[in-house]
Design an enzyme around this catalytic site. Structure first.
Site, short mmCIF file in Angstrom:
data_model
loop_
_atom_site.label_atom_id
_atom_site.label_comp_id
_atom_site.label_asym_id
_atom_site.label_seq_id
_atom_site.Cartn_x
_atom_site.Cartn_y
_atom_site.Cartn_z
N SER A 1 0.84 -1.20 0.00
CA SER A 1 0.00 0.00 0.00
C SER A 1 0.88 1.25 0.00
O SER A 1 1.70 1.45 -0.90
CB SER A 1 -0.95 -0.04 1.21
N ASP B 1 -8.58 -4.68 -6.38
CA ASP B 1 -8.12 -3.38 -5.89
C ASP B 1 -8.47 -2.32 -6.93
O ASP B 1 -8.03 -2.40 -8.08
CB ASP B 1 -6.62 -3.42 -5.65
#
Length: 371
Positions: free
Chosen positions: A190, A296
């Site tokens: 991330s 995602d």
């Protein structure tokens, strides 16, 4: 020859159990509670929800850990994970078996989590054990208290600290025999994946002053990139699997310099007017492994990043995990989690990982771009 390869891992069964969906949902709720209606961030509440783990020099599952201060003035510290097996007599006698070093940057959208967060303590222990590597988890400063580029500076400071350890002959007191400072890797998920790129570029630029510390590879796990434009994956997956476009916008606003938009190079590396391709072409940025979760919403930005690195003449390997949500990597209860760990081990150890033709299929980035 520099290249960009891509593989898509198609699960042969439902590899994301209900428990993972529940755990990610719980994390999402905790994140939401820290956000004020006025755009503020509640640090005290974030820390209240963040379960911590203590370091221990007594090996647990073959891994010992300790906390070290890197810079007292900024409060920067790291948690170091050491593979106990590397201290064994037979390992000391095998001088050819070098121990790599992995600098890990935790995720949390630059606002959440720490090097001593229990989930990341577990991730780094697994990395240490799987790769048989020293793992240095950097507790970089977080937003909104510390905006860009504070986190990047902390990442580079950790590399400089290791160089000073070696220069002062202090490293021998804690580094295992065979620890190879010339074989360091940057890894993160991330926001930590975003850090890998930016710290890696800074390290490549300052490579002569960092010697004998040498970064030879980057591992970007679901890296946090973005831009002003709304991509197809953002429109398609907005709010479908835990994360919304609004969530991402919120955290970028906390992290980026005041007044900057999402086309700032920290967020959109190859954005409008960017000189990144030219700059990257002039410095020896090492090979990269980019892992993308198929559910995602920021996957388009991650694939654009890989293509930009390829255009800059860098070697990039992309692994797309289909039917996999963001956040899976911090929960060790899926097939994908262990497959990625094995992939990282192969990347760090220069091992060839056999591909099972029943679960893998190859695809080029050029084909992805056409689609």
């Amino acid at each position: 020859m520099n290249s960009c390869s891509k593989a898509i891992l198609k699960p042969s069964k439902d590899v994301v159990p209900l428990s993972t969906w529940i755990l990610i949902s719980k994390l999402k709720v905790e994140y939401m509670l820290t956000r004020g209606a006025d755009g503020s961030f509640n640090r005290n509440l974030a820390e209240f929800h963040d379960r911590k783990a203590s370091a221990s020099l007594a090996p647990h599952d073959g891994v010992a850990s300790m906390d070290v201060t890197i810079d007292r003035s900024s409060g920067l510290w790291s948690r170091i994970f050491l593979p106990a097996i590397a201290y064994a007599q037979e390992e000391q006698e095998n001088r050819d078996d070098k121990v790599p070093i992995i600098f890990y940057f935790h995720g949390g959208s630059y606002a959440h989590s720490s090097a001593n967060t229990a989930l990341y303590d577990m991730v780094c222990r697994q990395l240490c054990r799987t790769c048989r590597a020293v793992v240095i988890s950097v507790n970089y400063r977080r937003a909104p208290e510390h905006r860009c580029p504070a986190a990047y500076r902390d990442g580079l400071a950790a590399l400089r600290w290791l160089r000073l350890q070696a220069a002062r002959h202090v490293a021998a007191t804690w580094l295992p025999p065979g620890a190879d400072l010339s074989r360091c890797f940057l890894a993160g998920d991330s926001s930590g994946g975003n850090m890998v790129h930016h710290v890696g570029v800074a390290a490549a630029t300052a490579r002569h002053e960092l010697w004998p510390v040498r970064v030879v590879g980057h591992v970007l796990l679901m890296p946090m990139f973005g831009g002003v434009e709304r991509t197809a994956s953002e429109r398609r997956l907005d709010g479908q699997y835990f994360v919304t476009v609004k969530d991402r916008d919120y955290y970028w606003k906390l992290f980026l310099p005041e007044g900057a938009d999402r086309d700032h190079p920290a967020c959109n590396v190859f954005g409008p007017g960017s000189a990144a391709e030219r700059v990257l072409g002039e410095i020896p940025v090492p090979k990269s492994l980019v892992v993308v979760a198929g559910l995602d919403l920021t996957q388009d930005w991650q694939l654009r990043y890989a293509r930009g690195m390829e255009r800059s003449g860098k070697s990039v390997e992309v692994l797309v995990l289909e039917d996999t949500p963001v956040g899976f990597f911090i929960f060790p209860n899926t097939e994908q989690y262990y497959r990625v760990m094995d992939k990282i081990r192969g990347f760090v150890r220069d091992e060839e990982e056999p591909m099972d033709s029943s679960t893998w299929r190859d695809s080029s980035l050029a084909r992805q771009e056409r689609e």
